[in-house]
Motif scaffolding. Structure first.
Motif, PDB file in Angstrom:
ATOM      1  N   THR A  20      21.737   0.805   6.173  1.00 42.31           N
ATOM      2  CA  THR A  20      21.138   2.455   5.039  1.00 42.31           C
ATOM      3  C   THR A  20      20.761   3.678   6.225  1.00 42.31           C
ATOM      4  O   THR A  20      19.938   3.124   6.529  1.00 42.31           O
ATOM      5  N   GLU A  21      21.142   4.327   5.571  1.00 45.24           N
ATOM      6  CA  GLU A  21      21.444   5.980   7.049  1.00 45.24           C
ATOM      7  C   GLU A  21      21.062   7.133   5.604  1.00 45.24           C
ATOM      8  O   GLU A  21      22.240   7.550   4.930  1.00 45.24           O
ATOM      9  N   TYR A  22      19.447   7.552   5.492  1.00 46.45           N
ATOM     10  CA  TYR A  22      19.760   8.842   4.364  1.00 46.45           C
ATOM     11  C   TYR A  22      19.641  10.413   5.710  1.00 46.45           C
ATOM     12  O   TYR A  22      19.059   9.880   6.352  1.00 46.45           O
TER      13      TYR A  22
ATOM     14  N   TYR B 178      25.718  -8.449   2.088  1.00 43.91           N
ATOM     15  CA  TYR B 178      26.543  -7.488   1.569  1.00 43.91           C
ATOM     16  C   TYR B 178      26.035  -8.053   0.340  1.00 43.91           C
ATOM     17  O   TYR B 178      26.189  -9.056  -0.238  1.00 43.91           O
TER      18      TYR B 178
ATOM     19  N   GLU C 177      26.375   2.823   5.802  1.00 48.48           N
ATOM     20  CA  GLU C 177      25.765   3.168   4.285  1.00 48.48           C
ATOM     21  C   GLU C 177      25.438   4.708   4.816  1.00 48.48           C
ATOM     22  O   GLU C 177      24.276   4.822   5.168  1.00 48.48           O
TER      23      GLU C 177
ATOM     24  N   ARG D  77      30.526   5.842   3.509  1.00 48.64           N
ATOM     25  CA  ARG D  77      30.492   4.808   4.732  1.00 48.64           C
ATOM     26  C   ARG D  77      31.397   5.617   5.798  1.00 48.64           C
ATOM     27  O   ARG D  77      32.550   5.280   5.906  1.00 48.64           O
TER      28      ARG D  77
ATOM     29  N   SER E  62      21.846   1.649  -2.258  1.00 51.65           N
ATOM     30  CA  SER E  62      23.515   2.702  -2.248  1.00 51.65           C
ATOM     31  C   SER E  62      23.361   2.822  -3.832  1.00 51.65           C
ATOM     32  O   SER E  62      22.767   2.158  -4.270  1.00 51.65           O
TER      33      SER E  62
ATOM     34  N   ALA F 159      26.916   9.067  -1.166  1.00 50.40           N
ATOM     35  CA  ALA F 159      27.349   7.874  -0.208  1.00 50.40           C
ATOM     36  C   ALA F 159      28.337   8.422  -0.095  1.00 50.40           C
ATOM     37  O   ALA F 159      29.242   8.426  -0.400  1.00 50.40           O
TER      38      ALA F 159
ATOM     39  N   TYR G  12      28.478  -2.893  -1.389  1.00 43.50           N
ATOM     40  CA  TYR G  12      27.636  -1.771  -1.134  1.00 43.50           C
ATOM     41  C   TYR G  12      25.476  -1.905  -0.118  1.00 43.50           C
ATOM     42  O   TYR G  12      25.862  -3.702  -0.282  1.00 43.50           O
ATOM     43  N   PHE G  13      25.295  -1.599  -0.520  1.00 40.38           N
ATOM     44  CA  PHE G  13      23.744  -1.615   0.289  1.00 40.38           C
ATOM     45  C   PHE G  13      22.749  -1.442   0.338  1.00 40.38           C
ATOM     46  O   PHE G  13      22.593  -1.215  -1.272  1.00 40.38           O
TER      47      PHE G  13
ATOM     48  N   ILE H  33      23.263   8.174   3.319  1.00 38.52           N
ATOM     49  CA  ILE H  33      23.282   8.291   1.864  1.00 38.52           C
ATOM     50  C   ILE H  33      22.303   9.862   1.687  1.00 38.52           C
ATOM     51  O   ILE H  33      21.921   9.632   2.774  1.00 38.52           O
TER      52      ILE H  33
END
Length: 442
Positions: free
Chosen positions: A439-441, A55, A377, A366, A117, A364, A113-114, A379
């Protein structure tokens, strides 16, 4: 008292030249082309975490706000630009009146953050936003790297206090920023007085080997220090023979001796021997502080040792092998004019080699699991899903050019401790691995 009253180089009158020349040449060309005032959105993010890190830690936001406020082109700065012919006269005239008048959103300082982010979002005209790129990145990349190292060290320390003592291992101004970032990441004190003066961080320090070597006998040095600083002081016991020094230290100060410091040798073995000796001499409350090129791995290796506090220097102020976070500042959306009603168009460069960017003004959030632990995360661009509305991460920091979100450093430090506690347990492992949550968009 203002820092300038002491003549300390911890503040600067203007941050306008903490930039790269191409920010100004882009401005000149955009002014000439009539595109400088187009409404724009820039975002700060990193495409990947440093190798092996689970992280990142957002640090330096408070310093960014100061830098934006102090981004002014005074007569001396304008004279330098004119003399070097860096930009033309119309651009100089524009710069003379520069004041950032846009909005800035960002992850609250101390948050984790990741990859991907949007840790900072800067909105305004292209001209006013593009000028801030270099100074924002230099602050966030440095401070976030130090805070991430500090956070890992704090996890490894398991609640034992950590002393930041790296001022002599880095640039004098970087040392002040590093002490601040280390405090955000979980350190408790600093040896750097400029950091204490500028940011209110608790300061500590007693003596070095030079003080012992100054005196004819080690006993004389201990006696002088105890007489001056009191029995609660910390005596450095590894100048000559550790066991003899510990005996002398307790003999001089009595069982009320505050602490002994060990700065060399096999710290695990020596700490156990010193603890046993102190207890046998009746100094059961005397603490043991260890220093000597510590990093998070060395700290973790001392978890079973009778150590009460750690002092860390070189590895901390250099990010423990990762002195930057590789954050970038990219234009992600722009309009065709300055009209706020003009729609924003997502923009992004097309590139290979891992340097791709995703266009659009992002939000963003969480996502948490049923136990309140971070799960992903998330976004996105456009409307925020209802189930994530209460989990959004960005907060408004600057509105219409006015800073609205300054915070005490202790609030930031507490926020980081809470954010780290809400990550999966594997986040605190020192073994190498990928980001602890994906991280997922959307």
């Amino acid at each position: 008292m203002n820092t300038a009253d002491l003549g300390l180089p911890v503040d600067v009158p203007s941050t306008a030249l903490f930039t790269d020349q191409y920010e100004l040449t882009m401005l000149q060309a955009a002014l000439a082309a009539g595109t400088a005032e187009r409404r724009s959105v820039f975002e700060v993010f990193t495409r990947r975490l440093p190798e092996g890190r689970r992280y990142g830690v957002v640090a330096g936001t408070g310093r960014v706000l100061d830098a934006v406020e102090n981004f002014r082109f005074d007569a001396d700065v304008l004279g330098f630009l004119r003399e070097r012919k860096i930009v033309d006269e119309p651009t100089l005239n524009w710069l003379a009146g520069y004041r950032f008048g846009g909005d800035i959103w960002g992850y609250p300082e101390g948050e984790v953050y990741f990859p991907g982010s949007p840790v900072l979002r800067v909105e305004g005209s292209f001209a006013e936003c593009v000028l801030l790129e270099t100074v924002i990145l230099s602050i966030l990349n440095h401070d976030s790297a130090i805070a991430a190292a500090a956070s890992r060290m704090a996890s490894a320390a398991g609640g034992r206090p950590l002393i930041e003592m790296g001022a002599r291992r880095t640039h004098e101004l970087a040392a002040v920023a590093a002490a601040r970032a280390a405090y955000v990441g979980g350190f408790t004190t600093t040896s750097d007085l400029a950091a204490g003066f500028r940011y209110g961080i608790p300061t500590v320090g007693t003596s070095a080997h030079a003080f012992t070597l100054l005196h004819d006998h080690e006993r004389d040095a201990f006696q002088a220090q105890v007489t001056s600083l009191g029995r609660g002081t910390t005596l450095l016991v590894d100048t000559y023979d550790v066991a003899e020094a510990v005996r002398l230290a307790v003999e001089v100060a009595g069982p009320e001796l505050g602490a002994v410091r060990i700065d060399s040798g096999d710290l695990l073995l020596v700490a156990h021997r010193v603890r046993q000796q102190l207890d046998e001499l009746g100094a059961t409350a005397t603490r043991i502080i260890v220093t000597s090129d510590l990093d998070e791995y060395a700290i973790a290796s001392l978890a079973a040792a009778p150590v009460d506090a750690y002092g860390v220097g070189t590895q901390l102020v250099t990010g423990s092998g990762h002195p930057t976070c590789s954050m970038v500042y990219k234009l992600v959306a722009r309009a065709e004019s300055a009209d706020p009603k003009d729609p924003l168009e997502a923009v992004a460069k097309k590139s290979t080699g891992g340097k791709t960017s995703i266009g659009g003004r992002k939000w963003a959030a969480r996502r948490l699991d049923e136990h309140g632990i971070a799960d992903a995360e998330v976004i996105g661009v456009g409307p925020v899903p209802a189930e994530l509305a209460d989990s959004q991460l960005l907060v408004e920091l600057v509105k219409g050019g006015q800073v609205i979100a300054r915070e005490p450093l202790d609030v930031v430090r507490d926020r980081h401790a809470a954010a780290r506690a809400n990550l999966p347990l594997s986040a605190t492992q020192l073994s190498r691995g990928e980001a602890v949550i994906p991280t997922e968009y959307v």
